[in-house]
Design a protein around this motif. Structure first.
Motif, short mmCIF file in Angstrom:
data_model
loop_
_atom_site.label_atom_id
_atom_site.label_comp_id
_atom_site.label_asym_id
_atom_site.label_seq_id
_atom_site.Cartn_x
_atom_site.Cartn_y
_atom_site.Cartn_z
N LEU A 87 0.83 -1.21 0.00
CA LEU A 87 0.00 0.00 0.00
C LEU A 87 0.86 1.26 0.00
CD1 LEU A 87 -2.83 -1.11 2.43
CD2 LEU A 87 -3.12 -0.44 0.04
N HIS A 88 1.99 1.21 0.70
CA HIS A 88 2.93 2.35 0.67
C HIS A 88 3.40 2.58 -0.77
CE1 HIS A 88 6.40 4.78 2.43
NE2 HIS A 88 6.74 4.64 1.15
N LEU A 89 3.73 1.52 -1.47
CA LEU A 89 4.17 1.65 -2.86
C LEU A 89 3.07 2.27 -3.73
CD1 LEU A 89 5.95 -1.80 -3.43
CD2 LEU A 89 6.93 0.34 -2.55
N LEU A 90 1.84 1.81 -3.55
CA LEU A 90 0.73 2.36 -4.32
C LEU A 90 0.50 3.83 -3.99
CD1 LEU A 90 -1.76 -0.64 -4.17
CD2 LEU A 90 -0.32 0.06 -6.09
N GLU A 91 0.68 4.20 -2.74
CA GLU A 91 0.56 5.61 -2.36
C GLU A 91 1.63 6.45 -3.05
OE1 GLU A 91 -1.12 4.29 2.00
OE2 GLU A 91 0.82 5.30 1.85
N ASP A 92 2.85 5.93 -3.13
CA ASP A 92 3.91 6.64 -3.85
C ASP A 92 3.59 6.74 -5.34
OD1 ASP A 92 5.46 7.26 -1.67
OD2 ASP A 92 6.81 5.54 -1.88
N GLY A 93 2.74 5.84 -5.82
CA GLY A 93 2.31 5.91 -7.21
C GLY A 93 1.43 7.12 -7.50
N LEU A 94 0.98 7.81 -6.47
CA LEU A 94 0.19 9.02 -6.65
C LEU A 94 1.06 10.25 -6.86
CD1 LEU A 94 -2.50 8.42 -3.87
CD2 LEU A 94 -2.86 8.27 -6.34
N THR A 95 2.37 10.10 -6.70
CA THR A 95 3.28 11.24 -6.84
C THR A 95 3.77 11.38 -8.28
OG1 THR A 95 5.27 9.93 -6.33
CG2 THR A 95 4.07 10.90 -4.48
N VAL A 96 4.33 12.54 -8.58
CA VAL A 96 4.84 12.82 -9.93
C VAL A 96 5.96 11.86 -10.30
CG1 VAL A 96 6.03 14.52 -11.35
CG2 VAL A 96 4.16 15.24 -9.84
#
Length: 217
Positions: A135-144
């Motif tokens: 989930l942390h990785l997916l959250e980082d997927g929201l960044t530029v």
């Protein structure tokens, strides 16, 4: 995305998950807490929260005990931030390591004469660790800058330190609103059903936030 935002988002996910699992059987708030405070639930919950910021240990420091232990073992091979330690393989590695440590601790506790469900706790800890890290990785997927997950590059429009808070609110607000509205407007609705609706809206909102930059570019 900043570490504190990762933790806040994970707390929300955890609340939804616990409501889905236990909300259908609880009759009072106190009866809801009883299954959560059992060791086979409490330990995975603590692992889930601890690993919310674990992937960022490749920056050299993070507020995750288990993440620091896992990173220390592979540090000589990790070259950059959001490299290998920000991958599904690292997620599997940390989850397996955490589960192994949990099993050894459970064995020791049992040796002291205290009965514990070793295999049950170990499986739950593995799933909690794997889901938290991923989930942390997916959250980082929201960044530029984005992140690569199983060969797929995921990126959004959030900028760490400036618009990441806004994106976190945009992610959670529709889900939280739909959960509350469903519970208040549906006669006889259980917290589990309403939380399931909220989880579905959360997933759809995530997809929309990732797809939005591609649609307007």
């Amino acid at each position: 995305m900043r570490g504190l935002l990762h933790l806040v988002l994970h707390i929300y996910y955890l609340a939804l998950a616990l409501a889905v699992v236990y909300g259908g059987t609880a009759s009072t708030p106190s009866s809801t807490l009883k299954p959560i405070l059992r060791v086979e639930t409490l330990v995975p919950v603590l692992v889930f929260l601890d690993l919310a910021r674990a992937p960022d240990c490749d920056l050299g420091y993070c507020r995750s005990l288990l993440g620091r232990v896992g990173y220390a073992l592979v540090k000589p091979f990790v070259r950059r931030h959001r490299g290998w330690y920000h991958s599904i393989w690292a997620s599997l590695y940390v989850a397996s390591l955490t589960a192994a440590v949990t099993y050894l601790v459970a064995l020791y506790v049992e040796y002291l004469g205290i009965a514990v469900p070793k295999l049950g706790i170990t499986r739950a800890v593995f799933l909690a660790a794997l889901s938290s890290y991923t989930l942390h990785l997916l959250e980082d997927g929201l960044t530029v800058r984005g992140v690569e997950v199983l060969g797929l590059r995921i990126r959004g429009f959030a900028r760490t330190g400036s618009t990441d808070t806004l994106v976190a609110v945009l992610l959670v607000l529709p889900s939280a609103t739909s959960t509350v509205v469903h519970y208040l407007t549906t006669a006889g609705a259980s917290p589990a059903t309403s939380a399931t609706v909220g989880a579905a809206v959360l997933a759809l909102t995530y997809v929309a936030l990732v797809a939005l930059p591609k649609l307007i570019s």
